[in-house]
Design an enzyme around this catalytic site. Sequence first.
Site, PDB file in Angstrom:
ATOM      1  N   HIS A   1     -13.561  -2.641  10.095  1.00 57.91           N
ATOM      2  CA  HIS A   1     -13.041  -2.620   8.973  1.00 57.91           C
ATOM      3  C   HIS A   1     -13.000  -3.541   7.835  1.00 57.91           C
ATOM      4  CE1 HIS A   1     -11.357   1.154  10.983  1.00 57.91           C
ATOM      5  NE2 HIS A   1     -10.982   0.218  11.963  1.00 57.91           N
TER       6      HIS A   1
ATOM      7  N   ARG B   1      -7.269  -9.355  -7.774  1.00 58.98           N
ATOM      8  CA  ARG B   1      -8.078 -10.516  -7.483  1.00 58.98           C
ATOM      9  C   ARG B   1      -9.249 -10.142  -7.786  1.00 58.98           C
ATOM     10  NH1 ARG B   1     -10.363  -9.954  -2.558  1.00 58.98           N
ATOM     11  NH2 ARG B   1      -9.065  -8.936  -0.808  1.00 58.98           N
TER      12      ARG B   1
ATOM     13  N   LYS C   1       0.953  -1.051  -0.034  1.00 68.87           N
ATOM     14  CA  LYS C   1      -0.254   0.153  -0.032  1.00 68.87           C
ATOM     15  C   LYS C   1       0.932   1.242  -0.112  1.00 68.87           C
ATOM     16  CE  LYS C   1      -4.179  -2.078   2.137  1.00 68.87           C
ATOM     17  NZ  LYS C   1      -3.509  -3.401   2.434  1.00 68.87           N
TER      18      LYS C   1
ATOM     19  N   GLU D   1      -1.918   6.949   7.937  1.00 68.10           N
ATOM     20  CA  GLU D   1      -2.740   8.038   6.884  1.00 68.10           C
ATOM     21  C   GLU D   1      -3.663   8.705   7.787  1.00 68.10           C
ATOM     22  OE1 GLU D   1      -4.063   5.910   3.673  1.00 68.10           O
ATOM     23  OE2 GLU D   1      -6.097   5.199   4.721  1.00 68.10           O
TER      24      GLU D   1
END
Length: 665
Positions: free
Chosen positions: A225, A283, A116, A191
């Site tokens: 999440h 995917r 990421k 972040e």
Amino acid sequence: MITRLLVANRGEIARRVFRTCRRLGIETVAVHSDADAALAFVREADSAIRLPGNTPAETYLQADLIIRAARGAGCDAIHPGYGFLSENADFARGAAEAGLTWVGPTPESIERMGSKIESKKLMEAAGVPVLGNLTPETATAADLPLLVKASAGGGGRGMRVVTRLEELAGEVRRASAEAESAFGDGTVFVEPYVRRGRHVEVQVVGDGTDAVVFGTRDCSLQRRHQKVVEEAPAPGLSEATRTAIHAAARAAATSVGYVGAGTVEFLYDSAKESFWFLEMNTRLQVEHPVTEAVYGVDLVELQIAVAEGRGLPEVPAPRGHAVEVRLYAEDPAAEYAPQTGTLLDFDIEHDVQFDGFGSATSGVRLDSGFESGDEVGTFYDAMLAKVVAWAPTREQAARVLARRLETASIHGLVTNRDQLVFSLRDADFLAGDLATSFYDDHPGLLQQQQPDDLVAFVGAVALAEHRRLTATVQTRIPAGFRNVVAHPQVTRFEVDGEEVAVAWLGGREGYRLAGQDDDRAVTVVEASPELVVLDRGGATTRHRVRILGDAVLVDSPFRGATLRVVPRFVDPATQVAEGSLLAPMPGTVITVSAAVGDVVAEGQPILVMEAMKMQHTVAAPYAGTVTELSASAGQQVQAGVVLAVVEPAGAAAEATDAADRGEST
């Protein structure tokens, strides 16, 4: 052309790929762990290969073992499914080197999008909007709230929200440990956290030089999440935003020469009509069926077509709306604690002929890895099934799906079924007021719906009939007969962790609920161990019943329940001391942060367990002193085992005072 394909995955995922392969005339091969040997996906494959062991690390994460199995079975292709090794570049590279067709993106694309941290840099260079990057060292109080995320994976594992700067270092350590356990890579990053953001993603299919877009999905309803409710298309986007987000997703895919089906995920701020790149899943996604239903395509078939070199498909016009829910074996009211055990009954009405691939009518699709009688263990994810409804409008799809879930027969384990039904009928959800904080903002949706007040009576009647019909003595005496007619029978059940007592009268005149007002009495019209029909104010309701050992499974037109018969006499050996902290599920103790003699505050963590790929904190129920601690790091424990005992503050002094007075406590 692919002729024999191995699916390097399990459960619902493998069954999904097998379905398309059967239609295309491709032979299928399954791999399975010992724990999965009895599941349906093993039986449905044309052949199956055992991977010795139970845990993912022993089985489905063994790339070399799976590639050898594929070659030994004469396969010419591998489909990685989603999860496990599906985004593992070394696995993709190894399959290609073994001469197998890899039904997925190139190893290079997986590597470039697999981090990421690095993918955000790549997207920024491609002109795709990204959120600012921070580190634990550079973050300040002005940046709060913050989100700590695992670089190498997703699904909510290795992710923490931080609202106080002094908690950041600890949450980074915990997120890193969870990421290392789940993905083998403990790298995390930080972040800004957009609390009222929406999770909007775009389905892409690429051929290495170009990519096409199959619209948007909204996956904002999440717990821990992890996605719970998904839908297509994402509601409430302006045409300008939709066009821009499609263009950004296509740019992301073409920038890495993407091959096959993938998903580009964005964080969307509806107030600002702005979006930022989150990650690309290289995917197929769990939620892909909603896109299939809206576009009338089979994304697995498109994956295979691209892998065979047949190029990009035409994108048909979207139609209607689709909503998908993930049914989990978990208790939302207990911080989503996963549940294990036997699925006594698992029957969700669906339309067998409806798969969403070009169907012109509404329908409900069921993608499930489990069936009645299957054992749900601790080694894998707690998802039991995905249920998908398609209809001409969003409101119609939500209504159909809520009713199918409500009337499903699901027994033996606590599930999030009620949370899903409440969500689909919630006014804010139906109005499109969505955000990743949806369940934080709607805590009432986490509670279990209480069964109808007559469910226990139905269970008692069916149980009485069962005992009457299986009796070997006094067979001519009516069920519930008493010499003192006015004295009722009492049957005790445990329902969702609570004990319920129902008083009823039997005899030659039939069954009656004790203590009723005759003007509003409930009448038993028909009674057997399999069916109880009640009349209440002139309206009859039919209740289906199954009796399995000490479990009485009741399904009503409104909401059923699993009733466990409470024994008349309790075994003293099963009693535990006050303040005992019990293992909420089978799992492994990861860390222990207290010792015998420690004074602890209410809510203070005592230890952390890991089960079903998630970590769960066991905390002190109140302020007090740790008097017993039997758990240790690395220990495997069963559900209900006493891990520690916390004596309430002041309890010892009260006991001493009572002893001085000669009183018992």
